[in-house]
Enzyme design. Structure first.
Site, PDB file in Angstrom:
ATOM      1  N   GLY A   1       0.795  -1.218   0.000  1.00 17.70           N
ATOM      2  CA  GLY A   1       0.000   0.000   0.000  1.00 17.70           C
ATOM      3  C   GLY A   1       0.826   1.266   0.000  1.00 17.70           C
ATOM      4  O   GLY A   1       0.441   2.273  -0.604  1.00 17.70           O
TER       5      GLY A   1
ATOM      6  N   GLN B   1      -7.450  -2.662  -3.554  1.00 16.49           N
ATOM      7  CA  GLN B   1      -8.153  -1.555  -2.899  1.00 16.49           C
ATOM      8  C   GLN B   1      -7.226  -0.390  -2.586  1.00 16.49           C
ATOM      9  O   GLN B   1      -7.664   0.744  -2.426  1.00 16.49           O
ATOM     10  CB  GLN B   1      -8.823  -2.091  -1.614  1.00 16.49           C
ATOM     11  CG  GLN B   1      -9.339  -1.052  -0.647  1.00 16.49           C
ATOM     12  CD  GLN B   1      -8.430  -0.941   0.579  1.00 16.49           C
ATOM     13  OE1 GLN B   1      -7.356  -1.534   0.629  1.00 16.49           O
ATOM     14  NE2 GLN B   1      -8.878  -0.170   1.555  1.00 16.49           N
TER      15      GLN B   1
ATOM     16  N   ASP C   1       4.834  -3.926   6.865  1.00 18.39           N
ATOM     17  CA  ASP C   1       4.057  -3.923   8.107  1.00 18.39           C
ATOM     18  C   ASP C   1       4.522  -5.033   9.044  1.00 18.39           C
ATOM     19  O   ASP C   1       3.813  -5.420   9.960  1.00 18.39           O
ATOM     20  CB  ASP C   1       2.552  -4.051   7.823  1.00 18.39           C
ATOM     21  CG  ASP C   1       2.209  -5.331   7.069  1.00 18.39           C
ATOM     22  OD1 ASP C   1       3.105  -6.174   6.870  1.00 18.39           O
ATOM     23  OD2 ASP C   1       1.034  -5.475   6.671  1.00 18.39           O
TER      24      ASP C   1
ATOM     25  N   CYS D   1      18.130   7.090  15.541  1.00 18.02           N
ATOM     26  CA  CYS D   1      17.934   5.983  14.618  1.00 18.02           C
ATOM     27  C   CYS D   1      16.526   5.423  14.837  1.00 18.02           C
ATOM     28  O   CYS D   1      15.784   5.866  15.732  1.00 18.02           O
ATOM     29  CB  CYS D   1      18.988   4.891  14.833  1.00 18.02           C
ATOM     30  SG  CYS D   1      18.788   3.909  16.340  1.00 18.02           S
TER      31      CYS D   1
ATOM     32  N   CYS E   1      -2.581  -4.551   7.969  1.00 18.29           N
ATOM     33  CA  CYS E   1      -3.853  -3.954   7.571  1.00 18.29           C
ATOM     34  C   CYS E   1      -4.922  -5.027   7.391  1.00 18.29           C
ATOM     35  O   CYS E   1      -6.111  -4.728   7.425  1.00 18.29           O
ATOM     36  CB  CYS E   1      -3.673  -3.133   6.302  1.00 18.29           C
ATOM     37  SG  CYS E   1      -3.064  -4.070   4.895  1.00 18.29           S
TER      38      CYS E   1
END
Length: 258
Positions: free
Chosen positions: A48, A79, A137, A180, A196
């Site tokens: 995404g 999507q 993710d 960092c 997600c």
């Protein structure tokens, strides 16, 4: 901020037309555009965030892009992952992305790495890059990328999105006054990421954060405006509010303390 060495080869006539709207910006100009053309960027994750970021990086004229992703295009990706179409379902994301990006600018070299990045291969993948963009993710992957980018002294642009919210940071932890990634997130290697798929994400929000991540990659190569390293941008799509906080350098951080 990081800079790339420039080749004496000037921009082609095609480049001058393609990037005219960049070149007329005094903050970028021909020198900045040539820096972009000579740069190599590694994008970890063609999802995404990576999908729109890749489109804008190619459109900006980045000369060489390495895409790292071990996944295939799924119907549920469409999507928010604007780089792909229905016909790409089942195709490796690296292959589908390379094909789409070639249609945008065939002069950009796209390297495909269909593999999961980990501590065994991350240094090899990132070596020689001018900037790394991480839009994954998975927390373990983020830490591996961040640690390698720090060790190799490569600016890291890290973006994340969840539901209606996003965050974006630039990390150069080898500098005495810059944190960092571990200064920000801590040091727990067992910390779980939230995907997600678990909580949902507004597709356009991923597009916003991917576009902002691409902007920060361009800034890292052809510096303009304020240096954003050491700050964290927080975006709230529900209220349409953005705020920036300064991230302190952790004096006890084992990753970047000197």
């Amino acid at each position: 901020m990081g800079a790339v060495s420039l080749s004496p080869t000037p921009l082609s006539d095609t480049d001058l037309s393609r990037f005219a709207r960049h070149i007329v910006l005094k903050e970028i100009g021909g020198v900045g555009q040539l820096a972009l053309r000579r740069a190599r960027v590694v994008v970890v994750g063609a999802g995404g965030i990576g999908s729109p970021a890749l489109q804008y990086l190619v459109a900006a004229g980045i000369g060489r892009i390495t895409i790292v992703d071990d996944d295939a295009v799924d119907l549920s990706n469409l999507q928010r992952q604007t780089l792909f179409g229905t016909a790409d379902i089942g195709t490796a994301k690296t292959d589908a992305a390379a094909a789409a990006l070639a249609g945008l600018d065939p002069d950009v070299t796209v390297d495909r790495r269909r593999e999961r990045i980990d501590r065994d291969n991350v240094h090899d993948i990132l070596a020689g890059a001018d900037v790394v963009l991480d839009g994954t993710d998975n927390f373990a992957t983020r830490l591996a990328v961040a640690d390698a980018a720090l060790a190799l002294r490569i600016p890291l642009v890290s973006a994340a999105v969840s539901q209606f919210e996003g965050q974006l940071g630039v990390y150069r932890g080898w500098e005495s006054d810059k944190p960092c990634y571990r200064c920000f997130v801590g040091h727990d290697p067992e910390r779980e990421g939230v995907s997600c798929a678990d909580v949902g994400v507004l597709g356009a929000m991923a597009g916003v954060m991917g576009s902002l991540a691409a902007l920060e990659v361009v800034r890292a190569i052809a510096p303009f405006g304020e240096d954003t390293a050491g700050t964290l941008l927080l975006a709230d799509g529900l209220s349409l509010r953005f705020r920036t906080i300064r991230l302190p350098k952790d004096p006890g951080c084992p990753g970047c303390r000197t």
